[in-house]
Write an enzyme that holds these catalytic residues in place. Structure first.
Site, PDB file in Angstrom:
ATOM      1  N   GLU A  75       0.831  -1.196   0.000  1.00  0.00           N
ATOM      2  CA  GLU A  75       0.000   0.000   0.000  1.00  0.00           C
ATOM      3  C   GLU A  75       0.874   1.257   0.000  1.00  0.00           C
ATOM      4  O   GLU A  75       0.599   2.209  -0.750  1.00  0.00           O
ATOM      5  CB  GLU A  75      -0.925   0.008   1.207  1.00  0.00           C
ATOM      6  CG  GLU A  75      -1.845   1.231   1.233  1.00  0.00           C
ATOM      7  CD  GLU A  75      -2.536   1.422   2.565  1.00  0.00           C
ATOM      8  OE1 GLU A  75      -3.711   1.822   2.559  1.00  0.00           O
ATOM      9  OE2 GLU A  75      -1.893   1.188   3.612  1.00  0.00           O
ATOM     10  N   TRP A  97      -8.591  -1.703   0.354  1.00  0.00           N
ATOM     11  CA  TRP A  97      -9.369  -0.571  -0.138  1.00  0.00           C
ATOM     12  C   TRP A  97     -10.633  -1.006  -0.895  1.00  0.00           C
ATOM     13  O   TRP A  97     -11.351  -0.160  -1.438  1.00  0.00           O
ATOM     14  CB  TRP A  97      -8.504   0.301  -1.058  1.00  0.00           C
ATOM     15  CG  TRP A  97      -7.598   1.234  -0.319  1.00  0.00           C
ATOM     16  CD1 TRP A  97      -6.291   1.052  -0.012  1.00  0.00           C
ATOM     17  CD2 TRP A  97      -7.948   2.518   0.224  1.00  0.00           C
ATOM     18  NE1 TRP A  97      -5.795   2.125   0.681  1.00  0.00           N
ATOM     19  CE2 TRP A  97      -6.793   3.044   0.839  1.00  0.00           C
ATOM     20  CE3 TRP A  97      -9.128   3.263   0.244  1.00  0.00           C
ATOM     21  CZ2 TRP A  97      -6.782   4.288   1.455  1.00  0.00           C
ATOM     22  CZ3 TRP A  97      -9.099   4.501   0.862  1.00  0.00           C
ATOM     23  CH2 TRP A  97      -7.948   5.001   1.470  1.00  0.00           C
ATOM     24  N   TYR A 139      -4.638   9.801  -0.716  1.00  0.00           N
ATOM     25  CA  TYR A 139      -3.261   9.944  -0.253  1.00  0.00           C
ATOM     26  C   TYR A 139      -2.205  10.223  -1.324  1.00  0.00           C
ATOM     27  O   TYR A 139      -1.606  11.292  -1.359  1.00  0.00           O
ATOM     28  CB  TYR A 139      -2.863   8.678   0.523  1.00  0.00           C
ATOM     29  CG  TYR A 139      -3.657   8.463   1.764  1.00  0.00           C
ATOM     30  CD1 TYR A 139      -3.326   9.115   2.947  1.00  0.00           C
ATOM     31  CD2 TYR A 139      -4.752   7.595   1.779  1.00  0.00           C
ATOM     32  CE1 TYR A 139      -4.068   8.920   4.110  1.00  0.00           C
ATOM     33  CE2 TYR A 139      -5.501   7.394   2.926  1.00  0.00           C
ATOM     34  CZ  TYR A 139      -5.159   8.059   4.094  1.00  0.00           C
ATOM     35  OH  TYR A 139      -5.890   7.865   5.225  1.00  0.00           O
ATOM     36  N   CYS A 200      -6.819   9.819   6.831  1.00  0.00           N
ATOM     37  CA  CYS A 200      -6.763   9.641   8.282  1.00  0.00           C
ATOM     38  C   CYS A 200      -5.350   9.959   8.770  1.00  0.00           C
ATOM     39  O   CYS A 200      -5.171  10.806   9.639  1.00  0.00           O
ATOM     40  CB  CYS A 200      -7.168   8.222   8.648  1.00  0.00           C
ATOM     41  SG  CYS A 200      -8.882   7.823   8.244  1.00  0.00           S
ATOM     42  N   ARG A 220      -5.762  12.101  12.186  1.00  0.00           N
ATOM     43  CA  ARG A 220      -6.960  12.765  12.683  1.00  0.00           C
ATOM     44  C   ARG A 220      -7.972  11.775  13.242  1.00  0.00           C
ATOM     45  O   ARG A 220      -8.752  12.084  14.156  1.00  0.00           O
ATOM     46  CB  ARG A 220      -7.630  13.568  11.557  1.00  0.00           C
ATOM     47  CG  ARG A 220      -8.170  12.686  10.445  1.00  0.00           C
ATOM     48  CD  ARG A 220      -9.123  13.370   9.510  1.00  0.00           C
ATOM     49  NE  ARG A 220      -9.572  12.425   8.511  1.00  0.00           N
ATOM     50  CZ  ARG A 220     -10.682  11.682   8.610  1.00  0.00           C
ATOM     51  NH1 ARG A 220     -11.460  11.774   9.679  1.00  0.00           N
ATOM     52  NH2 ARG A 220     -11.006  10.832   7.657  1.00  0.00           N
ATOM     53  N   CYS A 222      -8.459   7.392  14.031  1.00  0.00           N
ATOM     54  CA  CYS A 222      -7.712   6.135  14.075  1.00  0.00           C
ATOM     55  C   CYS A 222      -8.538   5.001  14.660  1.00  0.00           C
ATOM     56  O   CYS A 222      -8.990   5.062  15.809  1.00  0.00           O
ATOM     57  CB  CYS A 222      -6.444   6.310  14.911  1.00  0.00           C
ATOM     58  SG  CYS A 222      -5.467   4.799  14.955  1.00  0.00           S
ATOM     59  N   ASP A 223      -8.732   3.966  13.857  1.00  0.00           N
ATOM     60  CA  ASP A 223      -9.314   2.701  14.287  1.00  0.00           C
ATOM     61  C   ASP A 223      -8.175   1.883  14.895  1.00  0.00           C
ATOM     62  O   ASP A 223      -7.335   1.346  14.184  1.00  0.00           O
ATOM     63  CB  ASP A 223      -9.929   2.009  13.060  1.00  0.00           C
ATOM     64  CG  ASP A 223     -10.377   0.581  13.333  1.00  0.00           C
ATOM     65  OD1 ASP A 223     -10.211   0.096  14.463  1.00  0.00           O
ATOM     66  OD2 ASP A 223     -10.883  -0.051  12.384  1.00  0.00           O
ATOM     67  N   HIS A 261     -10.026   5.630  18.463  1.00  0.00           N
ATOM     68  CA  HIS A 261     -11.234   4.916  18.850  1.00  0.00           C
ATOM     69  C   HIS A 261     -11.176   3.414  18.589  1.00  0.00           C
ATOM     70  O   HIS A 261     -10.342   2.921  17.832  1.00  0.00           O
ATOM     71  CB  HIS A 261     -12.454   5.496  18.118  1.00  0.00           C
ATOM     72  CG  HIS A 261     -12.280   5.562  16.634  1.00  0.00           C
ATOM     73  ND1 HIS A 261     -11.823   6.696  15.989  1.00  0.00           N
ATOM     74  CD2 HIS A 261     -12.485   4.640  15.652  1.00  0.00           C
ATOM     75  CE1 HIS A 261     -11.771   6.479  14.685  1.00  0.00           C
ATOM     76  NE2 HIS A 261     -12.158   5.223  14.448  1.00  0.00           N
ATOM     77  N   ALA A 317     -15.470  -1.089   9.178  1.00  0.00           N
ATOM     78  CA  ALA A 317     -16.552  -0.112   9.088  1.00  0.00           C
ATOM     79  C   ALA A 317     -16.312   0.775   7.878  1.00  0.00           C
ATOM     80  O   ALA A 317     -15.237   1.363   7.768  1.00  0.00           O
ATOM     81  CB  ALA A 317     -16.629   0.720  10.361  1.00  0.00           C
TER      82      ALA A 317
END
Length: 318
Positions: A75, A97, A139, A200, A220, A222-223, A261, A317
């Site tokens: 990636e 993705w 990105y 992110c 900003r 973050c999972d 989170h 998600a």
């Protein structure tokens, strides 16, 4: 019904991965309940930091579950091409993705095609991929071709030459290492609504001190369960690559999170991972120095000393 709090671990705390596990435990036990755009709901804390020393080849590669570092590396190399279509990733077996263009296709066409079938069409049909596989200016597009605009000779507003932020940072590190402007930025406000997912991991800043290259990454959103293990590896990998290109030793990798989170439907993963203890010291060897930051290949990277515990899965998600 609220889940039971997960008790703190009393084991030896010297391994750097305990930072990650402690953050996970803190979020699950103390995070505020939030309704998010996915509708799943999260537990969240705001303003977090992890620090990792990259000396002697060390990398922040999580050991309490298997992290597919080659996928994350592919990636990162894809980002550096400036590509925004998932087809090059799909052809390498990288799936991370796929959900976003699939959801867009279903929404726009009403065709409830299964994800696997959609991805197979992306791989087999370049025309289909060109139309439905693009993620917008995400990105890599911002990193190596940030758009500029100008008035042309006819007085009309037109696209100017793109800015290659990555190349400019490499050059500024060589020519002016003491600068405080070694920054790669992904948050292009004018193009956020065209992106499948706004960035992110949005801001990378590099710092030279005592012959070492340090990197601070601000994220900003973050999972922590699924995303952060990839983000830690990828950010440190970019730092290692740039350090090699500018003849500096890698120093400290500092990760900073905004909305940090855990999704509420990741409870089984969180509970299981927090029963595990980190071990080992994964190290990265870069076997070749290409002529440019854009010349690395997947076979240039070798990880040693990585014996992770079993993989843990949870739904993404979208």
């Amino acid at each position: 019904m609220a889940s039971a709090a997960i008790p703190a671990d009393s084991s030896d705390r010297s391994h750097p991965e305990w930072q990650y596990l402690d953050l996970m435990r803190r979020i699950w036990n103390e995070g505020s309940e939030r309704v998010d755009r996915t509708g799943i709901g999260t537990r969240s804390v705001f303003g977090t930091m992890l620090r990792f020393d990259l000396a002697d080849g060390r990398m922040p590669l999580i050991t309490t579950k298997r992290v597919y570092w080659k996928t994350a590396t592919r990636e990162m190399l894809w980002f550096l091409t400036g590509e925004t279509n998932i087809r090059p990733l799909v052809l390498q077996g990288v799936k991370i993705w796929n959900e976003w263009p699939h959801a867009n296709y279903v929404r726009q066409t009403g065709n409830t095609i299964a994800l696997d079938e959609f991805v197979q069409r992306i791989a087999n049909d370049a025309t289909f991929a060109e139309k439905w596989g693009d993620l917008g200016p995400v990105y890599g597009k911002q990193w190596v071709d940030w758009p500029t605009y100008r008035y042309g000779a006819d007085g009309k507003y037109e696209r100017g030459p793109g800015i290659n932020q990555v190349a400019e940072v490499v050059e500024s590190l060589r020519s002016n290492p003491g600068s405080r402007r070694h920054i790669i930025e992904g948050w292009n406000v004018a193009q956020l609504d065209r992106m499948a997912l706004p960035p992110c991991h949005k801001t990378y800043q590099f710092h030279v001190g005592d012959g070492k290259l340090n990197c601070a990454l601000y994220q900003r959103s973050c999972d922590v369960a699924l995303g952060l293990p990839f983000n830690l590896w990828s950010g440190a990998l970019l730092q290692r690559m740039i350090a090699q290109q500018v003849d500096l030793e890698p120093g400290e990798f500092v990760w900073m999170g905004g909305d940090t989170h855990l999704y509420r439907n990741h409870e089984d993963l969180v509970t299981e991972q927090l029963t595990r203890e980190p071990s080992g010291s994964p190290r990265l060897e870069i076997s070749r120095r290409p002529d440019s930051i854009f010349g690395y290949r997947i076979e240039d990277f070798l990880v040693e000393g990585y014996t992770p515990q079993g993989a843990l899965s949870a739904p993404v998600a979208v």
